[in-house]
Design a protein around this motif. Sequence first.
Motif, mmCIF file in Angstrom:
data_model
loop_
_atom_site.group_PDB
_atom_site.id
_atom_site.type_symbol
_atom_site.label_atom_id
_atom_site.label_comp_id
_atom_site.label_asym_id
_atom_site.label_seq_id
_atom_site.Cartn_x
_atom_site.Cartn_y
_atom_site.Cartn_z
ATOM 1 N N ALA A 40 0.884 -1.130 0.160
ATOM 2 C CA ALA A 40 0.151 -0.196 0.024
ATOM 3 C C ALA A 40 0.909 1.120 0.185
ATOM 4 O O ALA A 40 1.680 1.542 0.902
ATOM 5 N N ALA A 41 0.762 1.944 -1.043
ATOM 6 C CA ALA A 41 1.689 3.202 -1.298
ATOM 7 C C ALA A 41 0.682 4.569 -1.566
ATOM 8 O O ALA A 41 -0.373 4.468 -1.839
ATOM 9 N N GLN A 42 1.508 5.509 -1.231
ATOM 10 C CA GLN A 42 0.746 6.995 -1.325
ATOM 11 C C GLN A 42 0.492 7.187 -3.116
ATOM 12 O O GLN A 42 -0.601 7.382 -3.301
ATOM 13 N N ASP A 43 1.629 6.818 -3.645
ATOM 14 C CA ASP A 43 1.466 7.023 -5.116
ATOM 15 C C ASP A 43 2.792 6.535 -5.829
ATOM 16 O O ASP A 43 3.320 5.722 -5.299
ATOM 17 N N LEU A 44 2.916 6.678 -7.239
ATOM 18 C CA LEU A 44 3.758 5.710 -7.886
ATOM 19 C C LEU A 44 5.493 6.234 -7.451
ATOM 20 O O LEU A 44 6.358 5.383 -7.147
ATOM 21 N N ALA A 45 5.394 7.517 -7.025
ATOM 22 C CA ALA A 45 6.928 7.842 -6.315
ATOM 23 C C ALA A 45 7.270 7.080 -5.268
ATOM 24 O O ALA A 45 8.201 6.504 -4.931
ATOM 25 N N ASP A 46 6.070 6.877 -4.380
ATOM 26 C CA ASP A 46 6.231 6.398 -3.006
ATOM 27 C C ASP A 46 6.658 4.736 -3.128
ATOM 28 O O ASP A 46 7.355 4.023 -2.700
ATOM 29 N N TYR A 47 5.869 4.158 -4.337
ATOM 30 C CA TYR A 47 5.935 2.685 -4.530
ATOM 31 C C TYR A 47 7.234 2.431 -5.063
ATOM 32 O O TYR A 47 7.988 1.629 -4.596
#
Length: 124
Positions: free
Chosen positions: A79-86
């Motif tokens: 579970a990530a905030q967005d693609l950059a976090d992923y």
Amino acid sequence: MRAEETGHQAGPVYRAGPGYRAEVSRAEAGLGLTAFIGLRVEGHSRATSQQIEHALTAIPAVVGCYVTSGSDDFMVEVAAQDLADYERVLLDQILAIPGVTQARTTFAIRTVLSRGPVPLTHWH
């Protein structure tokens, strides 16, 4: 002013016992991206598996982890905030685990059903 002073009773007190689990929507928590990552590892031994399992479960973004059959050795739910976090989780944490040789990601477009633990009625 305290509840006793106003003539009102204080509200109920809830205590969390064993197995208690609070559920918060991932979206409400700012975790709008769900990814499923199939991992391949080298050195298929119990010790290697345990080391990888320990490393994966220490990553807060990992919300599910399964040992699988087939082409992947592990299936990891992130579970990530967005693609950059992923990308940060994948490159800096998951692929940094010794023994992990390959990662293949599938992103969830929309959640249809996510039940969590099996309900008690399952055993009736």
